[in-house]
Design a protein around this motif. Structure first.
Motif, PDB file in Angstrom:
ATOM      1  N   ALA A 124      47.282  38.518  46.892  1.00 30.52           N
ATOM      2  CA  ALA A 124      48.011  39.589  47.574  1.00 30.52           C
ATOM      3  C   ALA A 124      47.599  40.905  46.923  1.00 30.52           C
ATOM      4  CB  ALA A 124      49.517  39.379  47.448  1.00 30.52           C
ATOM      5  N   PRO A 125      47.027  41.846  47.692  1.00 34.63           N
ATOM      6  CA  PRO A 125      46.405  43.019  47.084  1.00 34.63           C
ATOM      7  C   PRO A 125      47.379  44.111  46.679  1.00 34.63           C
ATOM      8  CG  PRO A 125      46.130  43.108  49.449  1.00 34.63           C
ATOM      9  CD  PRO A 125      46.809  41.792  49.153  1.00 34.63           C
ATOM     10  N   THR A 126      48.403  43.731  45.903  1.00 38.47           N
ATOM     11  CA  THR A 126      49.209  44.773  45.281  1.00 38.47           C
ATOM     12  C   THR A 126      48.336  45.493  44.256  1.00 38.47           C
ATOM     13  OG1 THR A 126      50.015  43.408  43.451  1.00 38.47           O
ATOM     14  CG2 THR A 126      51.260  43.317  45.517  1.00 38.47           C
ATOM     15  N   TRP A 127      48.663  46.731  43.974  1.00 40.17           N
ATOM     16  CA  TRP A 127      47.848  47.491  43.015  1.00 40.17           C
ATOM     17  C   TRP A 127      47.859  46.837  41.631  1.00 40.17           C
ATOM     18  CZ3 TRP A 127      43.873  50.317  43.279  1.00 40.17           C
ATOM     19  CH2 TRP A 127      43.518  51.189  42.249  1.00 40.17           C
ATOM     20  N   PRO A 128      49.006  46.412  41.106  1.00 47.55           N
ATOM     21  CA  PRO A 128      48.973  45.722  39.806  1.00 47.55           C
ATOM     22  C   PRO A 128      48.125  44.457  39.824  1.00 47.55           C
ATOM     23  CG  PRO A 128      51.194  46.467  40.290  1.00 47.55           C
ATOM     24  CD  PRO A 128      50.392  46.666  41.543  1.00 47.55           C
ATOM     25  N   ASN A 129      48.172  43.682  40.921  1.00 46.47           N
ATOM     26  CA  ASN A 129      47.343  42.475  41.010  1.00 46.47           C
ATOM     27  C   ASN A 129      45.864  42.807  40.921  1.00 46.47           C
ATOM     28  OD1 ASN A 129      49.538  40.790  41.272  1.00 46.47           O
ATOM     29  ND2 ASN A 129      49.229  40.339  43.432  1.00 46.47           N
ATOM     30  N   LEU A 130      45.438  43.850  41.627  1.00 47.57           N
ATOM     31  CA  LEU A 130      44.021  44.206  41.655  1.00 47.57           C
ATOM     32  C   LEU A 130      43.545  44.679  40.288  1.00 47.57           C
ATOM     33  CD1 LEU A 130      43.919  46.101  45.069  1.00 47.57           C
ATOM     34  CD2 LEU A 130      43.173  43.757  44.613  1.00 47.57           C
ATOM     35  N   ILE A 131      44.330  45.521  39.656  1.00 44.67           N
ATOM     36  CA  ILE A 131      43.932  46.037  38.333  1.00 44.67           C
ATOM     37  C   ILE A 131      43.945  44.911  37.305  1.00 44.67           C
ATOM     38  CG2 ILE A 131      44.561  47.605  36.467  1.00 44.67           C
ATOM     39  CD1 ILE A 131      43.286  48.937  38.926  1.00 44.67           C
ATOM     40  N   ALA A 132      44.987  44.080  37.336  1.00 45.19           N
ATOM     41  CA  ALA A 132      45.041  42.953  36.396  1.00 45.19           C
ATOM     42  C   ALA A 132      43.874  42.003  36.618  1.00 45.19           C
ATOM     43  CB  ALA A 132      46.370  42.212  36.542  1.00 45.19           C
ATOM     44  N   GLY A 133      43.494  41.790  37.876  1.00 44.55           N
ATOM     45  CA  GLY A 133      42.364  40.911  38.171  1.00 44.55           C
ATOM     46  C   GLY A 133      41.052  41.469  37.651  1.00 44.55           C
ATOM     47  N   GLN A 134      40.819  42.747  37.864  1.00 47.76           N
ATOM     48  CA  GLN A 134      39.585  43.346  37.349  1.00 47.76           C
ATOM     49  C   GLN A 134      39.562  43.310  35.818  1.00 47.76           C
ATOM     50  OE1 GLN A 134      36.897  44.445  38.911  1.00 47.76           O
ATOM     51  NE2 GLN A 134      37.511  44.629  41.055  1.00 47.76           N
ATOM     52  N   ARG A 135      40.688  43.571  35.197  1.00 45.53           N
ATOM     53  CA  ARG A 135      40.749  43.517  33.721  1.00 45.53           C
ATOM     54  C   ARG A 135      40.490  42.100  33.216  1.00 45.53           C
ATOM     55  NH1 ARG A 135      43.384  47.103  30.495  1.00 45.53           N
ATOM     56  NH2 ARG A 135      44.578  45.419  29.523  1.00 45.53           N
ATOM     57  N   ALA A 136      41.064  41.115  33.911  1.00 43.40           N
ATOM     58  CA  ALA A 136      40.866  39.730  33.486  1.00 43.40           C
ATOM     59  C   ALA A 136      39.401  39.333  33.580  1.00 43.40           C
ATOM     60  CB  ALA A 136      41.729  38.791  34.337  1.00 43.40           C
ATOM     61  N   LEU A 137      38.728  39.735  34.641  1.00 40.26           N
ATOM     62  CA  LEU A 137      37.329  39.360  34.807  1.00 40.26           C
ATOM     63  C   LEU A 137      36.430  40.095  33.816  1.00 40.26           C
ATOM     64  CD1 LEU A 137      37.058  39.118  38.696  1.00 40.26           C
ATOM     65  CD2 LEU A 137      37.361  37.269  37.038  1.00 40.26           C
ATOM     66  N   HIS A 174      37.030  44.725  57.011  1.00 39.85           N
ATOM     67  CA  HIS A 174      38.085  45.298  57.847  1.00 39.85           C
ATOM     68  C   HIS A 174      39.221  45.911  57.045  1.00 39.85           C
ATOM     69  CE1 HIS A 174      39.295  41.224  56.809  1.00 39.85           C
ATOM     70  NE2 HIS A 174      40.547  41.531  57.096  1.00 39.85           N
ATOM     71  N   LEU A 175      39.252  45.686  55.738  1.00 38.10           N
ATOM     72  CA  LEU A 175      40.393  46.107  54.933  1.00 38.10           C
ATOM     73  C   LEU A 175      40.109  47.399  54.173  1.00 38.10           C
ATOM     74  CD1 LEU A 175      41.395  42.617  53.544  1.00 38.10           C
ATOM     75  CD2 LEU A 175      42.688  43.983  55.194  1.00 38.10           C
ATOM     76  N   ASP A 176      41.130  48.258  54.100  1.00 38.53           N
ATOM     77  CA  ASP A 176      41.080  49.478  53.290  1.00 38.53           C
ATOM     78  C   ASP A 176      41.735  49.226  51.940  1.00 38.53           C
ATOM     79  OD1 ASP A 176      39.956  50.884  55.411  1.00 38.53           O
ATOM     80  OD2 ASP A 176      41.901  51.637  56.114  1.00 38.53           O
ATOM     81  N   GLU A 177      41.388  50.051  50.963  1.00 35.05           N
ATOM     82  CA  GLU A 177      42.131  50.122  49.711  1.00 35.05           C
ATOM     83  C   GLU A 177      42.907  51.436  49.723  1.00 35.05           C
ATOM     84  OE1 GLU A 177      44.267  49.990  47.041  1.00 35.05           O
ATOM     85  OE2 GLU A 177      43.130  48.119  47.168  1.00 35.05           O
ATOM     86  N   LYS A 178      44.184  51.338  50.101  1.00 34.70           N
ATOM     87  CA  LYS A 178      44.974  52.541  50.365  1.00 34.70           C
ATOM     88  C   LYS A 178      45.312  53.328  49.110  1.00 34.70           C
ATOM     89  CE  LYS A 178      49.458  50.134  50.254  1.00 34.70           C
ATOM     90  NZ  LYS A 178      50.651  49.751  51.050  1.00 34.70           N
ATOM     91  N   PRO A 186      41.184  56.542  52.760  1.00 34.56           N
ATOM     92  CA  PRO A 186      41.134  55.323  51.940  1.00 34.56           C
ATOM     93  C   PRO A 186      39.731  54.746  51.931  1.00 34.56           C
ATOM     94  CG  PRO A 186      42.221  54.883  54.032  1.00 34.56           C
ATOM     95  CD  PRO A 186      42.030  56.358  53.962  1.00 34.56           C
ATOM     96  N   MET A 187      39.317  54.229  50.773  1.00 33.54           N
ATOM     97  CA  MET A 187      37.989  53.646  50.700  1.00 33.54           C
ATOM     98  C   MET A 187      38.026  52.181  51.131  1.00 33.54           C
ATOM     99  SD  MET A 187      36.834  53.056  46.728  1.00 33.54           S
ATOM    100  CE  MET A 187      35.226  52.460  47.288  1.00 33.54           C
ATOM    101  N   SER A 188      36.861  51.648  51.401  1.00 35.10           N
ATOM    102  CA  SER A 188      36.749  50.246  51.778  1.00 35.10           C
ATOM    103  C   SER A 188      37.232  49.351  50.646  1.00 35.10           C
ATOM    104  CB  SER A 188      35.283  49.936  52.094  1.00 35.10           C
ATOM    105  OG  SER A 188      35.004  48.568  51.971  1.00 35.10           O
ATOM    106  N   ALA A 189      38.070  48.370  50.984  1.00 32.37           N
ATOM    107  CA  ALA A 189      38.505  47.399  49.981  1.00 32.37           C
ATOM    108  C   ALA A 189      37.327  46.560  49.504  1.00 32.37           C
ATOM    109  CB  ALA A 189      39.592  46.495  50.563  1.00 32.37           C
ATOM    110  N   SER A 190      36.382  46.265  50.385  1.00 33.26           N
ATOM    111  CA  SER A 190      35.183  45.514  49.998  1.00 33.26           C
ATOM    112  C   SER A 190      34.414  46.254  48.912  1.00 33.26           C
ATOM    113  CB  SER A 190      34.258  45.327  51.206  1.00 33.26           C
ATOM    114  OG  SER A 190      34.873  44.616  52.228  1.00 33.26           O
ATOM    115  N   LEU A 191      34.167  47.538  49.144  1.00 37.37           N
ATOM    116  CA  LEU A 191      33.381  48.318  48.189  1.00 37.37           C
ATOM    117  C   LEU A 191      34.148  48.544  46.897  1.00 37.37           C
ATOM    118  CD1 LEU A 191      31.710  50.943  50.550  1.00 37.37           C
ATOM    119  CD2 LEU A 191      30.810  48.745  49.745  1.00 37.37           C
ATOM    120  N   PHE A 192      35.468  48.673  46.988  1.00 38.22           N
ATOM    121  CA  PHE A 192      36.262  48.828  45.772  1.00 38.22           C
ATOM    122  C   PHE A 192      36.174  47.569  44.915  1.00 38.22           C
ATOM    123  CE2 PHE A 192      40.197  48.191  43.408  1.00 38.22           C
ATOM    124  CZ  PHE A 192      40.281  49.371  42.680  1.00 38.22           C
ATOM    125  N   ASP A 193      36.426  46.405  45.513  1.00 29.95           N
ATOM    126  CA  ASP A 193      36.456  45.156  44.745  1.00 29.95           C
ATOM    127  C   ASP A 193      35.087  44.837  44.146  1.00 29.95           C
ATOM    128  OD1 ASP A 193      39.090  44.893  45.535  1.00 29.95           O
ATOM    129  OD2 ASP A 193      38.668  43.415  47.091  1.00 29.95           O
TER     130      ASP A 193
END
Length: 534
Positions: A124-137, A174-178, A186-193
């Motif tokens: 679920a692309p909550t902002w904390p989830n995304l940041i925690a995921g990038q930090r974990a990786l 198809h998804l944005d990163e709001k 908003p930038m592309s969620a694909s390009l952000f991830d």
């Protein structure tokens, strides 16, 4: 056929959310890198999304997908993809899952050949989830990731040589990163991830001879694959990596894409490692593509298995196409999870997994997916017994002959009351959990993610908007039946305190009610739901 790109220019990038540790990830240099991706590729992304809408309008008007006449030379040509890296030669069992620290550690330690860290359907692309995921990786790539649970259990990575190979799946085009705006958009969620992961980890992984490697989701055309190729070329130039260093596997999980598999491989031929049968999203895409075709209505989900002719044809054509071009043909997901306390039910579930994996390896797949670590030994055993070599790209499946009609002919079956109410329950429970920040939810001993919830949601819409459908007991499939299912749901759920997202069940019912009553089928459940996150 080259994608249209905007000319590079200085852009303003703004982050409009806060999460623990984000300053370590979203450094000034990383933000500049992301802004450059947006500036170069946003115009092309929007063009591809417009092409999707136009194509769907053709289908809604009665048109049917088919193999392209303008690319016949690619399909007939004698060419192969670039040689595969050593780390991706043996992919017989892959595990997928979200990107929280505990999952990352357990998946890398699981004994699978590959771990697909998933920013898409199971996060679920909550902002904390995304940041925690990038930090974990980032920490995982450097071998420093650790985690201690609230109960005091400590998790740490095994030595690098014992870990699964890491692959990362970004969100779809198809998804944005709001939460990240470039020049106010908003930038592309694909390009952000993908961009953020590559910026922090590409050089480290290249030095380890581990890629980086990616799974690319929900492509619908060769032009979308070309756009990804241009993005990856750009990233390699910016990060001073050799051309073709970034390797990808593409999920064939949309109906339009199955008619362009040769073309997708060709567009990415310097960097593609294989194609994957993303079976659940593929069924979802079949329903969505034919949402206006009364003769293409599918029966309930449990009856739409890979032995159905149109799915068998899809799987075998994928194997034939990949092996002809020297790429891997990866099998689909086993969504079962262990059933504790009921040995008979657990053995019945494992028998389904065993039969599914035996079908895949016998057909010629080079590997398969599981959702739970407990299924790895079973899948590994089946592939070890039937595939003694690292892969079976030598199995060319020249016996396969698949026509357009084979790929679009619907499966026969029924809609039962259990199946209808089960769709309502899965969709509501998954959506409630997703809104609560959990993108991967066990429901009735199956690991449900956005793809399986989308099957439930689109089936309900199509059934309810197709006149003259009946359950197998003769009950009309209408909105009165949906209302009764909503009213019966609390009794089915019981105590909500133990259900992920239990406090948001009523909200999820409201969202599903609006989506099913809408005159037009929403393209993705996560589009309107995303506005409710954070």
């Amino acid at each position: 056929m080259s994608a249209v790109m905007a000319q590079p220019q200085q852009s303003d990038i703004e982050v409009i959310a806060q999460a623990p540790g984000q300053a370590d990830v979203l450094t000034p240099a990383a933000l500049t890198f992301l802004a450059g991706l947006h500036t170069r590729f946003e115009t092309a992304r929007q063009a591809r999304l417009k092409a999707r809408r136009e194509r769907q309008a053709f289908f809604d008007g009665g048109g049917l997908p088919d193999f392209r006449e303008d690319t016949q030379a690619i399909r007939a040509g004698d060419w192969k993809v670039a040689p595969l890296p050593k780390a991706l030669l043996d992919r017989r069992v892959e595990i997928t899952g979200p990107v929280d620290p505990k999952m990352v550690i357990n998946a890398l330690n699981s004994g699978a050949k590959v771990y697909m860290a998933d920013f898409e359907d199971s996060t679920a692309p909550t902002w904390p989830n995304l940041i925690a995921g990038q930090r974990a990786l980032i920490a995982a790539v450097r071998g420093t990731l650790e985690f201690t649970s609230d109960a005091g259990k400590h998790y740490a990575l095994r030595p690098f040589a014992e870990q699964a190979v890491l692959m990362v799946r970004p969100r779809g085009w198809h998804l944005d990163e709001k939460h990240v705006l470039v020049d106010g958009a908003p930038m592309s969620a694909s390009l952000f991830d993908l961009g953020l992961f590559a910026f922090h980890n590409a050089r480290e992984l290249a030095a380890l001879d581990r890629g980086p490697y990616f799974y690319l989701p929900k492509l619908q055309s060769m032009e979308e694959a070309q756009l990804w190729n241009e993005v990856l070329d750009h990233i390699e130039r910016e990060l001073r990596l050799p051309q073709g260093q970034l390797k990808v596997t593409v999920l064939i999980e949309t109906l339009p894409a199955v008619f362009e598999m040769d073309e997708i491989l060709h567009a990415l031929r310097t960097r593609i490692a294989g194609l994957n049968c993303g079976r659940w999203d593929y069924v979802f895409s079949y329903i969505k593509t034919f949402r206006a075709h009364r003769d293409k209505v599918l029966p309930e989900r449990a009856q739409v298995t890979m032995t159905q002719p149109f799915l068998k044809a899809y799987s075998e054509l994928l194997i034939q196409t990949c092996h002809k071009r020297g790429a891997h043909a990866m099998g689909g997901m086993a969504a079962q999870i262990p059933i504790n306390g009921d040995d008979d039910a657990n053995e019945a579930a494992l028998a389904k997994v065993r039969a599914d994996k035996l079908r895949e390896v016998t057909a010629g797949h080079d590997g398969t997916w599981v959702a739970h670590p407990a299924l790895i030994p079973l899948a590994q055993q089946i592939f070890d017994e039937r595939m003694p070599t690292p892969n079976q790209r030598h199995v060319l499946r020249e016996d396969v002959w698949v026509t357009r009609e084979d790929l679009i002919k619907p499966s026969l079956g029924t809609i039962t009351r259990t199946g209808f109410e089960g769709n309502v329950e899965v969709c509501v429970r998954y959506l409630a959990a997703w809104l609560d920040g959990n993108g991967c939810v066990p429901i009735h001993w199956l690991m449900e993610d956005a793809a399986t919830a989308e099957i439930a949601r689109t089936q309900l819409w199509q059934w309810l908007h197709s006149d003259g459908l009946f359950l197998d007991d003769g009950t009309p499939v209408d909105f009165a039946l949906l209302e009764r299912a909503f009213l019966n749901l609390p009794a089915r759920l019981g105590d909500r305190s133990g259900i992920p997202g239990g406090s948001r069940i009523n909200e999820a019912i409201g969202v599903l009610d609006r989506l099913t009553h809408a005159d037009e089928l929403e393209d993705f459940l996560t589009l309107p739901a995303y506005a409710r996150l954070d």
